[in-house]
Design a protein around this motif. Structure first.
Motif: not given
Length: 413
Positions: A199, A269, A275, A278
């Motif tokens: 991630q 998340v 993505d 993050d």
């Protein structure tokens, strides 16, 4: 003169008797303090040799006796880093005698749930990495906790990937194995596994920091599930109580399943994150995706109740396109095979064939050092295991079975 000799002889006898008594007392004390550890270390044996030309590490087994202080670990608030976990292990299990390290990893794994034709519920998993030594770890913690079968990559407890595990100190180090399961099943038919998610623009580990919650690391979360959860709901409830701190500077998600057919994927998340954004592991929240009634599962409609997973976050809109999803090609292959039969496979061997199809050596392998270290099918209904090392499918010497009913780990007949 004779009298003096008799006196000295008596003195020597007394001295030796005292020394023998001291040694005996120390031995009894040592055995009492280390009884479970001695039994566990003595049980460790190599059950398959290395094959370096094929990038095969050795396979070991270990019968873990006693609770290995896991209750103490949880009661003390767990750990919020690998360093804290290692400190706990060295202080409690090995009494400061070992020096462990947990290395960064680059893991690409696959997993799915399915139903056998006879109705048995199955959980299949590939652990994709590089050559390493593996330990099948059979735990019997007692004190109301559940027996379990789990697989441990021994490099994560400090073993050299290019050498056999030999010598007393190395075996003592392997006492840390119960704290590092990668997948497993307990006697209630609850199975769980871990998968890397990569991630963020640069992989960022989940690192929650709610001051009202105790802390837990990746693999110890799996150990907690195996030890204490009798079904998926209990497992999820346990996990929700903790801050997750992913290990080895990497990020992961997890799959849990039970004998009822219920399963769940656990992901951390940020709310409305992607993505690209993050990049702060402290801002992530747990999202649970169940195998029924949730449209987030693989973004599929009209699906059966099977689940499948590789190495990307399943939440909608997390990625801009499928090209950004690590392991998406394996994910599609697993889905297509399961969807063709509505999630039903003939038996454990047929489930193993799906794992074989996406094994790292055969599936678009662009890494000459990569392999599937082990493949395993857990029968959650019968509480049995079919386990294969290093993609040696069909090789009986590399295939092992286990049954909670008999407690026997055996090579395939």
């Amino acid at each position: 003169m004779a009298t003096k000799k008799r006196i000295w002889l008596r003195v020597l006898i007394i001295v030796f008797a005292a020394l023998f008594a001291i040694v005996a007392i120390l031995g009894i004390t040592f055995a009492a303090v280390w009884n479970n550890e001695i039994s566990t270390v003595s049980s460790m044996e190599k059950i398959r040799d290395r094959n370096d030309s094929h990038l095969d590490g050795a396979v070991y087994r270990m019968n873990v006796q006693g609770g290995f202080y896991f209750d103490d670990y949880l009661e003390n608030g767990g750990a919020k880093s690998d360093k804290e976990l290692i400190s706990f292990i060295t202080d409690h299990i090995t009494r400061g005698l070992i020096d462990m390290t947990i290395k960064e990893s680059d893991i690409g794994c696959s997993s799915f749930t399915a139903q056998a034709q006879n109705g048995d519920r199955l959980f299949g998993r590939n652990y994709d990495f590089a050559k390493t030594n593996t330990c099948i770890t059979l735990c019997d913690p007692g004190d109301g906790r559940y027996k379990s079968f789990s697989t441990v990559d021994l490099q994560f407890v400090g073993m050299d990937v290019d050498k056999d595990v030999e010598g007393l100190m190395n075996k003592i180090t392997c006492l840390a194995a119960p704290f590092a399961p990668l997948d497993g099943m307990n006697e209630k038919g609850v199975s769980c596994a871990i998968y890397m998610t990569y991630q963020g623009e640069e992989t960022v580990a989940t690192d929650q920091n709610d001051p009202q919650k105790p802390n837990i690391t990746s693999t110890t979360m799996l150990r907690m599930i195996l030890d204490y959860a009798a079904n998926v709901d209990e497992a999820v409830a346990l996990v929700q109580k903790y801050n997750l701190h992913d290990s080895a500077n990497t990020s992961y998600h997890y799959m849990i399943a039970d004998a009822s057919g219920k399963s769940a994927i656990l992901e951390w998340v940020p709310v409305n994150g992607t993505d690209l954004t993050d990049n702060d592991g402290t801002k992530r929240e747990l999202v649970v995706t169940y195998n029924t009634g949730d449209q987030n599962i693989g973004e599929r409609e009209g699906k059966s109740d099977f689940q499948w997973i590789t190495n990307f976050i399943l939440q909608p809109d997390y990625y801009e396109n499928n090209d950004q999803k690590p392991g998406y090609d394996r994910y599609e292959e697993i889905y297509n095979r399961l969807n063709a039969t509505n999630g039903i496979v003939e038996n454990e061997s047929a489930a193993m064939d799906i794992l074989k199809a996406v094994g790292r050596r055969s599936w678009k392998n662009d890494d000459n050092n990569g392999c599937t270290v082990h493949s395993v099918v857990y029968n959650l209904t019968q509480k049995t295991v079919l386990w294969v090392s290093n993609e040696n499918y069909g090789d009986k010497s590399a295939t092992f079975t286990y049954s909670f009913e008999t407690g026997k780990l055996e090579k395939a007949a």
